[in-house]
Design a protein around this motif. Structure first.
Motif, PDB file in Angstrom:
ATOM      1  N   TYR A   1     -42.088 -15.733  27.022  1.00  0.00           N
ATOM      2  CA  TYR A   1     -42.706 -15.710  28.347  1.00  0.00           C
ATOM      3  C   TYR A   1     -44.222 -15.824  28.240  1.00  0.00           C
ATOM      4  CZ  TYR A   1     -38.029 -14.135  29.404  1.00  0.00           C
ATOM      5  OH  TYR A   1     -36.670 -14.066  29.498  1.00  0.00           O
ATOM      6  N   LEU A   2     -44.762 -15.326  27.149  1.00  0.00           N
ATOM      7  CA  LEU A   2     -46.197 -15.426  26.910  1.00  0.00           C
ATOM      8  C   LEU A   2     -46.603 -16.893  26.786  1.00  0.00           C
ATOM      9  CD1 LEU A   2     -48.727 -13.684  26.425  1.00  0.00           C
ATOM     10  CD2 LEU A   2     -48.209 -13.785  23.979  1.00  0.00           C
ATOM     11  N   LYS A   3     -45.850 -17.647  26.026  1.00  0.00           N
ATOM     12  CA  LYS A   3     -46.144 -19.070  25.851  1.00  0.00           C
ATOM     13  C   LYS A   3     -46.048 -19.819  27.185  1.00  0.00           C
ATOM     14  CE  LYS A   3     -44.699 -19.370  21.001  1.00  0.00           C
ATOM     15  NZ  LYS A   3     -43.684 -19.909  20.060  1.00  0.00           N
ATOM     16  N   LYS A   4     -45.134 -19.396  28.037  1.00  0.00           N
ATOM     17  CA  LYS A   4     -44.982 -20.035  29.347  1.00  0.00           C
ATOM     18  C   LYS A   4     -46.234 -19.838  30.185  1.00  0.00           C
ATOM     19  CE  LYS A   4     -41.839 -20.218  33.321  1.00  0.00           C
ATOM     20  NZ  LYS A   4     -40.572 -19.699  33.906  1.00  0.00           N
ATOM     21  N   ASN A   5     -46.774 -18.615  30.195  1.00  0.00           N
ATOM     22  CA  ASN A   5     -47.984 -18.346  30.967  1.00  0.00           C
ATOM     23  C   ASN A   5     -49.214 -18.978  30.325  1.00  0.00           C
ATOM     24  OD1 ASN A   5     -47.590 -16.972  33.433  1.00  0.00           O
ATOM     25  ND2 ASN A   5     -47.003 -15.121  32.351  1.00  0.00           N
TER      26      ASN A   5
END
Length: 242
Positions: free
Chosen positions: A105-109
């Motif tokens: 989810y970090l990479k998505k943001n």
């Protein structure tokens, strides 16, 4: 009220016995894989309700940038990166979290907020950031983290250590309610089950006292009431200067 709180808390603890047992035998670690999924969805709702509060808080970030330099922000417990949209364009961000399962989810943001420069992601506890050099960052950000760290004073000491002189520690945390309120009552009664739901989160912490005793040269702290669930309605917000 203290006697009533103790009795009700005991009842809740009895009802939580299966969860206590799961934790005791080590099976609770499974939830740590699932927690990022739950928190990612909750954080979207949190940002919607707290958008103006966050925008107001992080508006002050740029004032801690050194003249002609690139603002360097280290975020303790970054989770899925829900603060990224509030950071000034062009700043450098170091992400840390004890739960490696947030990376998806970090990479998505990160991809959505490509106006920022991301240096690295560290899997580390807030109390032990030894891989980060002392006095190496302009700002440390810590939101909804001090409620679940094992040692608040040590986390704050690490935050001060990493900050350059004149740098700032930004915070936004839910805290214990006023003892005269029903929120205070339910915070203490429901704490046993909330601990498991929130991956170690404690809603009864007096975090402001730790910030006041942390040795910062300047502390700007406000108590606010948020449009959130009653158990996490009371918050503190502000920043402390090294």
């Amino acid at each position: 009220m203290a006697f009533l709180i103790a009795c009700c808390t005991l009842i809740v603890n009895v009802l939580c016995m299966p969860l206590h047992l799961i934790h005791a035998v080590g099976l609770y670690k499974i939830y740590k894989r699932l927690f990022p999924i739950c928190w990612y969805r909750c954080s979207i709702m949190y940002n919607k309700k707290m958008y103006e509060k966050k925008k107001e808080l992080f508006r002050s970030l740029s004032k801690f940038n050194k003249p002609g330099g690139q603002l360097t922000i280290l975020e303790i417990g970054c989770g899925s990166g829900t603060n990224f949209e509030f950071y000034p364009p062009g700043c450098k961000v170091i992400c840390t979290d004890p739960n490696p399962h947030f990376q998806k989810y970090l990479k998505k943001n990160m991809s959505v907020n490509d106006q920022l420069s991301y240096e690295r992601f560290l899997v580390a506890l807030g109390e032990d950031m030894g891989s980060v050099e002392s006095e190496s960052v302009d700002v440390v950000v810590c939101t909804l983290v001090l409620c679940s760290v094992n040692n608040i004073p040590q986390t704050l000491r690490e935050g001060r250590r990493m900050l350059r002189p004149g740098g700032a520690f930004f915070f936004l945390e839910h805290v214990v309610a006023d003892p005269s309120t029903w929120s205070y009552f339910f915070q203490h009664v429901l704490q046993p089950i909330w601990y498991y739901f929130g991956d170690g989160c404690e809603v009864t912490r007096e975090t402001s006292k730790h910030l006041e005793a942390a040795g910062f040269s300047e502390l700007k702290l406000r108590h606010i009431e948020t449009p959130l669930l009653f158990i996490i309605k009371p918050h503190i917000v502000g920043y402390a200067v090294k």
